[in-house]
Design a protein around this motif. Structure first.
Motif, PDB file in Angstrom:
ATOM      1  N   HIS A  81      42.396  15.018 -13.255  1.00  0.00           N
ATOM      2  CA  HIS A  81      43.373  15.675 -13.935  1.00  0.00           C
ATOM      3  C   HIS A  81      44.394  14.886 -13.050  1.00  0.00           C
ATOM      4  N   LEU A  82      44.029  14.509 -11.491  1.00  0.00           N
ATOM      5  CA  LEU A  82      45.124  13.713 -11.080  1.00  0.00           C
ATOM      6  C   LEU A  82      45.662  12.571 -11.921  1.00  0.00           C
ATOM      7  N   GLU A  83      44.312  12.150 -11.357  1.00  0.00           N
ATOM      8  CA  GLU A  83      43.647  10.526 -11.429  1.00  0.00           C
ATOM      9  C   GLU A  83      43.849  10.532 -12.571  1.00  0.00           C
ATOM     10  N   GLN A  84      44.137  11.068 -14.418  1.00  0.00           N
ATOM     11  CA  GLN A  84      44.783  10.798 -14.996  1.00  0.00           C
ATOM     12  C   GLN A  84      45.777  10.487 -15.510  1.00  0.00           C
ATOM     13  N   LYS A  85      46.409  11.484 -14.542  1.00  0.00           N
ATOM     14  CA  LYS A  85      48.336  11.510 -14.364  1.00  0.00           C
ATOM     15  C   LYS A  85      48.272  10.293 -13.584  1.00  0.00           C
ATOM     16  N   LEU A  86      47.524   9.527 -12.714  1.00  0.00           N
ATOM     17  CA  LEU A  86      48.429   8.732 -12.314  1.00  0.00           C
ATOM     18  C   LEU A  86      47.963   7.244 -12.800  1.00  0.00           C
ATOM     19  N   ALA A 110      41.394  19.645  -0.470  1.00  0.00           N
ATOM     20  CA  ALA A 110      40.601  20.109   0.222  1.00  0.00           C
ATOM     21  C   ALA A 110      39.761  21.179  -0.599  1.00  0.00           C
ATOM     22  N   GLN A 111      40.651  22.181  -1.280  1.00  0.00           N
ATOM     23  CA  GLN A 111      40.236  22.731  -2.346  1.00  0.00           C
ATOM     24  C   GLN A 111      40.224  22.795  -3.559  1.00  0.00           C
ATOM     25  N   SER A 112      40.717  21.715  -4.426  1.00  0.00           N
ATOM     26  CA  SER A 112      40.537  20.915  -5.230  1.00  0.00           C
ATOM     27  C   SER A 112      39.465  20.692  -5.717  1.00  0.00           C
ATOM     28  N   SER A 113      39.107  21.006  -7.616  1.00  0.00           N
ATOM     29  CA  SER A 113      37.760  20.826  -8.148  1.00  0.00           C
ATOM     30  C   SER A 113      37.299  19.514  -8.593  1.00  0.00           C
ATOM     31  N   GLU A 114      36.190  18.909  -9.003  1.00  0.00           N
ATOM     32  CA  GLU A 114      36.314  17.779  -9.412  1.00  0.00           C
ATOM     33  C   GLU A 114      36.687  17.521 -10.636  1.00  0.00           C
ATOM     34  N   GLN A 115      37.486  18.530 -11.445  1.00  0.00           N
ATOM     35  CA  GLN A 115      38.279  19.428 -13.075  1.00  0.00           C
ATOM     36  C   GLN A 115      40.122  18.802 -12.490  1.00  0.00           C
ATOM     37  N   GLN A 116      40.131  19.171 -11.402  1.00  0.00           N
ATOM     38  CA  GLN A 116      41.652  18.760 -10.749  1.00  0.00           C
ATOM     39  C   GLN A 116      42.018  17.464 -10.962  1.00  0.00           C
ATOM     40  N   SER A 120      38.687   8.541  -3.707  1.00  0.00           N
ATOM     41  CA  SER A 120      37.943   9.339  -2.899  1.00  0.00           C
ATOM     42  C   SER A 120      38.098  10.334  -1.449  1.00  0.00           C
ATOM     43  N   ASN A 121      38.794  11.370  -2.266  1.00  0.00           N
ATOM     44  CA  ASN A 121      38.321  12.383  -1.926  1.00  0.00           C
ATOM     45  C   ASN A 121      38.751  13.304  -0.321  1.00  0.00           C
ATOM     46  N   ALA A 122      39.859  11.797   0.094  1.00  0.00           N
ATOM     47  CA  ALA A 122      39.977  12.182   1.495  1.00  0.00           C
ATOM     48  C   ALA A 122      41.613  12.185   1.679  1.00  0.00           C
ATOM     49  N   ILE A 123      41.512  12.946   1.465  1.00  0.00           N
ATOM     50  CA  ILE A 123      43.646  12.642   1.830  1.00  0.00           C
ATOM     51  C   ILE A 123      44.246  13.443   2.962  1.00  0.00           C
ATOM     52  N   THR A 124      44.450  13.132   4.077  1.00  0.00           N
ATOM     53  CA  THR A 124      44.498  12.982   5.256  1.00  0.00           C
ATOM     54  C   THR A 124      46.203  13.429   5.517  1.00  0.00           C
ATOM     55  N   ASP A 125      46.468  14.457   6.811  1.00  0.00           N
ATOM     56  CA  ASP A 125      48.345  13.821   7.504  1.00  0.00           C
ATOM     57  C   ASP A 125      48.440  12.529   7.978  1.00  0.00           C
ATOM     58  N   GLN A 126      47.923  11.728   8.569  1.00  0.00           N
ATOM     59  CA  GLN A 126      47.993  10.311   8.531  1.00  0.00           C
ATOM     60  C   GLN A 126      48.359   9.927   7.497  1.00  0.00           C
ATOM     61  N   ASP A 129      48.376   2.137  -6.598  1.00  0.00           N
ATOM     62  CA  ASP A 129      46.630   2.204  -6.522  1.00  0.00           C
ATOM     63  C   ASP A 129      46.413   2.910  -5.283  1.00  0.00           C
ATOM     64  N   GLU A 130      47.069   2.868  -4.201  1.00  0.00           N
ATOM     65  CA  GLU A 130      47.117   3.352  -2.784  1.00  0.00           C
ATOM     66  C   GLU A 130      46.712   4.463  -3.031  1.00  0.00           C
ATOM     67  N   ILE A 131      47.744   5.302  -3.503  1.00  0.00           N
ATOM     68  CA  ILE A 131      47.504   7.132  -4.104  1.00  0.00           C
ATOM     69  C   ILE A 131      45.646   6.706  -4.784  1.00  0.00           C
ATOM     70  N   GLN A 132      45.709   6.221  -6.077  1.00  0.00           N
ATOM     71  CA  GLN A 132      44.468   6.356  -6.221  1.00  0.00           C
ATOM     72  C   GLN A 132      43.096   6.882  -5.630  1.00  0.00           C
ATOM     73  N   ALA A 133      43.643   5.234  -4.960  1.00  0.00           N
ATOM     74  CA  ALA A 133      42.672   5.185  -4.048  1.00  0.00           C
ATOM     75  C   ALA A 133      41.927   6.642  -2.962  1.00  0.00           C
ATOM     76  N   MET A 134      42.858   7.373  -2.957  1.00  0.00           N
ATOM     77  CA  MET A 134      43.235   7.799  -1.811  1.00  0.00           C
ATOM     78  C   MET A 134      42.466   9.267  -2.425  1.00  0.00           C
ATOM     79  N   VAL A 135      42.740   9.445  -3.741  1.00  0.00           N
ATOM     80  CA  VAL A 135      42.249  10.852  -4.863  1.00  0.00           C
ATOM     81  C   VAL A 135      41.058   9.978  -5.131  1.00  0.00           C
TER      82      VAL A 135
END
Length: 289
Positions: free
Chosen positions: A269-274, A260-266, A89-95, A81-87
């Motif tokens: 796709h990631l959210e669906q996989k998760l 950061a370079q990902s498209s909306e489609q990508q 929000s499109n705000a995946i950071t190093d931290q 769930d936490e990973i899904q929230a990161m995706v």
């Protein structure tokens, strides 16, 4: 089959981050029911067990899987769930990735802590011939990895590493863009000859494990096994310790940049996989029970 299953647990625990390291099995429910060992290595790859040992292991694994599903999987659902929230929000950071990675390490440590007594009991039952075969299997493992990952021109190592990464990322994101593929190649070039340190450290661990097996009937065996399974980092070579820290840092940077370079489609796709992974877990009978 066994290779896919042994990789599966790491895929579960490291999910997005481990897209940098392993390829997920397609049938999560099937893989979980047939998981051969809840540790970051597979006994079956190196030990030739007799019928009695296999029967004992199968029964013990049923108990370990029941414990794992009852006590650990609920936490994995929260982690996903936490990973899904990161995706989302499109705000995946190093931290954020450092936090998720540490959570994954803690999950792996809990599993290692749970299975170490069973592993010690099984390993103590091995006879001298089985231990000799194990040492030979270790030697074959290192030779094969040397041939595949080291004994080739550096340019080819870099190319193959980039190809593997592209394949793993594509599993989660779909086809990569030219910009993303270029970033992957830059990442691979930056790692240089890290394969050499990785395999040397693997051989170092195997040598210490083999030495411990020579003392498997002594009182010092289980404490030593605990270090080998639960505190592997304490046994790393100095060269690999430096290489690992750098490799992990560069992997996070790569993932941050690719996302950061990902498209909306990508991202969809990631959210669906998760979502598929989460659903597969939530539908496991052992979890419902």
């Amino acid at each position: 089959m066994y290779a896919c299953l042994s990789k599966y647990l790491r895929t579960v625990l490291l999910l997005v981050i481990s897209a940098l390291l392993v390829v997920a099995c397609n049938r999560i429910d099937l893989a979980y029911r047939n998981l051969d060992m809840l540790v970051p290595w597979s006994l079956n790859d190196y030990l030739s067990m007799n019928r009695q040992q296999k029967t004992w292991l199968n029964e013990r694994l049923k108990q370990q899987l029941a414990w794992h599903c009852r006590t650990q999987l609920p936490g994995y659902l929260t982690w996903i769930d936490e990973i899904q929230a990161m995706v989302a929000s499109n705000a995946i950071t190093d931290q954020q990735l450092q936090v998720r990675t540490e959570e994954a390490r803690q999950a792996i440590a809990k599993v290692a802590d749970q299975i170490t007594p069973s592993a010690a009991e099984l390993l103590r039952s091995m006879d001298d011939e089985q231990v000799r075969e194990m040492r030979e299997a270790f030697a074959d493992d290192i030779r094969e990895r040397q041939a595949k990952y080291v004994n080739t021109p550096l340019a080819r190592q870099i190319e193959r590493r980039a190809e593997r990464m592209e394949k793993r990322l594509s599993t989660w994101l779909g086809e990569l863009s030219p910009q993303q593929r270029l970033r992957v190649m830059t990442w691979s070039q930056g790692l240089g000859e890290q394969n050499r340190q990785w395999i040397a450290n693997r051989a170092h661990w195997q040598a210490q494990f083999s030495a411990a097996m020579e003392q498997r009937h002594s009182d010092s065996f289980e404490p030593r096994l605990e270090i080998l399974l639960k505190k592997r980092e304490s046994l790393w070579t100095p060269e690999y310790r430096i290489a690992f820290q750098r490799t992990e840092q560069e992997a996070r940077r790569l993932l941050v940049d690719v996302m950061a370079q990902s498209s909306e489609q990508q991202r969809q796709h990631l959210e669906q996989k998760l979502a598929q992974v989460r659903q597969s877990f939530s539908e496991l009978k052992c979890l419902k029970g």
